[in-house]
Design an enzyme around this catalytic site. Structure first.
Site, PDB file in Angstrom:
ATOM      1  N   GLU A 151      10.550  37.879 -45.617  1.00  0.00           N
ATOM      2  CA  GLU A 151      10.816  37.420 -44.247  1.00  0.00           C
ATOM      3  C   GLU A 151      11.778  36.247 -44.209  1.00  0.00           C
ATOM      4  OE1 GLU A 151       7.046  36.332 -42.559  1.00  0.00           O
ATOM      5  OE2 GLU A 151       6.156  38.197 -43.262  1.00  0.00           O
ATOM      6  N   CYS A 170       4.587  31.747 -42.396  1.00  0.00           N
ATOM      7  CA  CYS A 170       4.982  32.555 -43.553  1.00  0.00           C
ATOM      8  C   CYS A 170       4.079  33.707 -43.904  1.00  0.00           C
ATOM      9  CB  CYS A 170       5.033  31.778 -44.851  1.00  0.00           C
ATOM     10  SG  CYS A 170       4.828  30.109 -44.914  1.00  0.00           S
TER      11      CYS A 170
HETATM   12  N1  SAH Z   1       5.563  27.484 -51.634  1.00  0.00           N
HETATM   13  C1  SAH Z   1       6.232  26.469 -50.895  1.00  0.00           C
HETATM   14  C2  SAH Z   1       7.010  26.974 -49.683  1.00  0.00           C
HETATM   15  C3  SAH Z   1       6.371  28.025 -48.804  1.00  0.00           C
HETATM   16  S1  SAH Z   1       5.124  27.614 -47.636  1.00  0.00           S
HETATM   17  C4  SAH Z   1       5.286  25.376 -50.508  1.00  0.00           C
HETATM   18  O1  SAH Z   1       4.099  25.505 -50.784  1.00  0.00           O
HETATM   19  O2  SAH Z   1       5.725  24.353 -50.000  1.00  0.00           O
HETATM   20  C5  SAH Z   1       5.860  26.618 -46.413  1.00  0.00           C
HETATM   21  C6  SAH Z   1       4.879  25.658 -45.792  1.00  0.00           C
HETATM   22  O3  SAH Z   1       3.966  26.306 -44.890  1.00  0.00           O
HETATM   23  C7  SAH Z   1       4.024  24.950 -46.820  1.00  0.00           C
HETATM   24  O4  SAH Z   1       3.907  23.588 -46.508  1.00  0.00           O
HETATM   25  C8  SAH Z   1       2.702  25.672 -46.655  1.00  0.00           C
HETATM   26  O5  SAH Z   1       1.659  24.922 -47.194  1.00  0.00           O
HETATM   27  C9  SAH Z   1       2.652  25.881 -45.155  1.00  0.00           C
HETATM   28  N2  SAH Z   1       1.699  26.897 -44.703  1.00  0.00           N
HETATM   29  C10 SAH Z   1       1.346  28.040 -45.281  1.00  0.00           C
HETATM   30  N3  SAH Z   1       0.424  28.697 -44.551  1.00  0.00           N
HETATM   31  C11 SAH Z   1       0.202  27.941 -43.458  1.00  0.00           C
HETATM   32  C12 SAH Z   1      -0.645  28.085 -42.329  1.00  0.00           C
HETATM   33  N4  SAH Z   1      -1.475  29.113 -42.173  1.00  0.00           N
HETATM   34  N5  SAH Z   1      -0.615  27.102 -41.397  1.00  0.00           N
HETATM   35  C13 SAH Z   1       0.216  26.030 -41.531  1.00  0.00           C
HETATM   36  N6  SAH Z   1       1.031  25.852 -42.579  1.00  0.00           N
HETATM   37  C14 SAH Z   1       1.017  26.794 -43.535  1.00  0.00           C
END
Ligand code: SAH
Length: 346
Positions: free
Chosen positions: A90, A335
């Site tokens: 995505e 994501c």
């Molecule tokens: N792997 C990397 C980048 C991808 S996630 C990382 O962990 O930073 C991008 C951001 O979205 C990260 O800060 C992650 O913790 C957050 N994220 C993932 N799922 C989420 C959710 N359900 N609600 C809010 N933030 C979320």
């Protein structure tokens, strides 16, 4: 014979490749010009047929092709891209007053296992090629007709788990003869792969690093993010201090607020205190994000008043805090959600 991934090549690499096909060097520049416009070999209109045939036999263009597109009422566009081998990732295009931002994926799925995240539910299938990260930017610009000025690596996957390909992508996307994007407008978000944070600091890209912190004590962080068992908060924040010292680039900390889990007044005090302890010399900034509902996960977002109180505590400690606007919440724009749904339905 394995075909060459031509969109992952720098101009010097492409020039060498063209020479191995017994073609004049100047063709490299022409081919690259087409590639960064999103063309595949058939679309390279001013090239001789014989060259196209040679290219087709020896190379492939790893284009991200639109499989699905959702447009939010706030203008956010979410793309589900199909890759050359049928896998999907995505990207999200967000429109702000200060310019367009595209959020791209770095892996098909994610191996990191964060408890609140939809991207990691099926684990990781494979890492993306540099070209496939580049192509998400190219295809998004092409489809929307809009120039993208900011790129955030915050989509599906853990960029520092795909280190070599991400570094190559960064080289390509900022190259003057490639997409020519400014590094200061590129952010990379990591869950905290500490050895790679040290390595990234030495690469010399003036990008912004975002750290997904999400908790201020190891017990809570480990329960949300398994990576914390390998590198704890102290090790992570020490690496952040080193990153800032080496690059002079400010780091932004992401903190997802989950009701009853990490959002109390004492959690806010703890967060302020660890940040000040390990990142003393750095201007401190925290992005607060009430957790997005992911049906499979069952976490409850913190209510608005508690989010504001959390932010206030940070501000009182001289830590700036912003509450993220939830763009695209009507189109599952956090994501992994669109990919997860599509995989389930297919
Ligand atoms: N792997 C990397 C980048 C991808 S996630 C990382 O962990 O930073 C991008 C951001 O979205 C990260 O800060 C992650 O913790 C957050 N994220 C993932 N799922 C989420 C959710 N359900 N609600 C809010 N933030 C979320």
């Amino acid at each position: 014979m394995q075909k060459t991934d031509i969109l992952s090549m720098t101009l010097p690499e492409l020039t060498e490749f063209v020479e191995t096909l017994d073609e004049p060097k100047f063709r490299a520049k022409q081919i690259q010009g087409w590639l960064i416009k999103g063309a595949d070999f058939d679309g390279m209109k001013n090239l001789p047929r014989t060259l196209i045939e040679k290219l087709d036999a020896a190379a492939f263009v790893a284009t991200a092709k639109i499989e699905k597109k959702q447009v939010s009422s706030d203008g956010t566009v979410k793309y589900l891209y199909r890759l050359y081998d049928g896998e999907t990732v995505e990207s999200v295009l967000m429109k702000y007053k200060h310019g367009n931002t595209v959020c791209i994926s770095s892996e098909v799925g994610c191996p990191m296992g964060c408890a609140f995240c939809a991207s990691t539910i099926g684990g990781m299938t494979r890492k993306l090629l540099p070209s496939e990260m580049l192509s998400q930017v190219i295809s998004t610009e092409r489809d929307s007709g809009e120039r993208v000025s900011n790129i955030v690596m915050m989509g599906i996957g853990e960029p520092l788990d795909n280190y070599a390909n991400v570094i190559k992508f960064l080289r390509l996307v900022g190259s003057a003869d490639g997409l020519n994007k400014g590094y200061r407008h590129i952010s990379l978000s990591t869950c905290g792969i500490v050895d790679k944070i040290y390595a990234l600091a030495d690469e010399g890209f003036p990008i912004t690093l975002s750290i997904s912190l999400h908790a201020a004590d190891d017990e809570t962080r480990t329960s949300l993010m398994p990576v914390n068992k390998r590198w704890n908060i102290e090790q992570l924040l020490t690496a952040c201090g080193d990153y800032f010292k080496k690059t002079g680039r400010r780091i932004s900390f992401e903190y997802t607020l989950v009701s009853g889990k990490n959002d109390s007044a004492s959690d806010a005090e703890k967060l302020a205190s660890v940040l000040k302890k390990y990142c003393r010399d750095m201007p401190l900034h925290v992005n607060l994000i009430p957790v997005n509902n992911v049906t499979e996960r069952g976490f409850i977002p913190t209510d608005r008043a508690s989010v504001d109180a959390f932010a206030k505590t940070l501000e009182e400690n001289k830590i700036t805090a912003t509450v993220r606007r939830r763009l695209g919440s009507d189109i599952d724009a956090s994501c992994g959600q669109l990919r997860a749904k599509t995989n389930k339905n297919s």
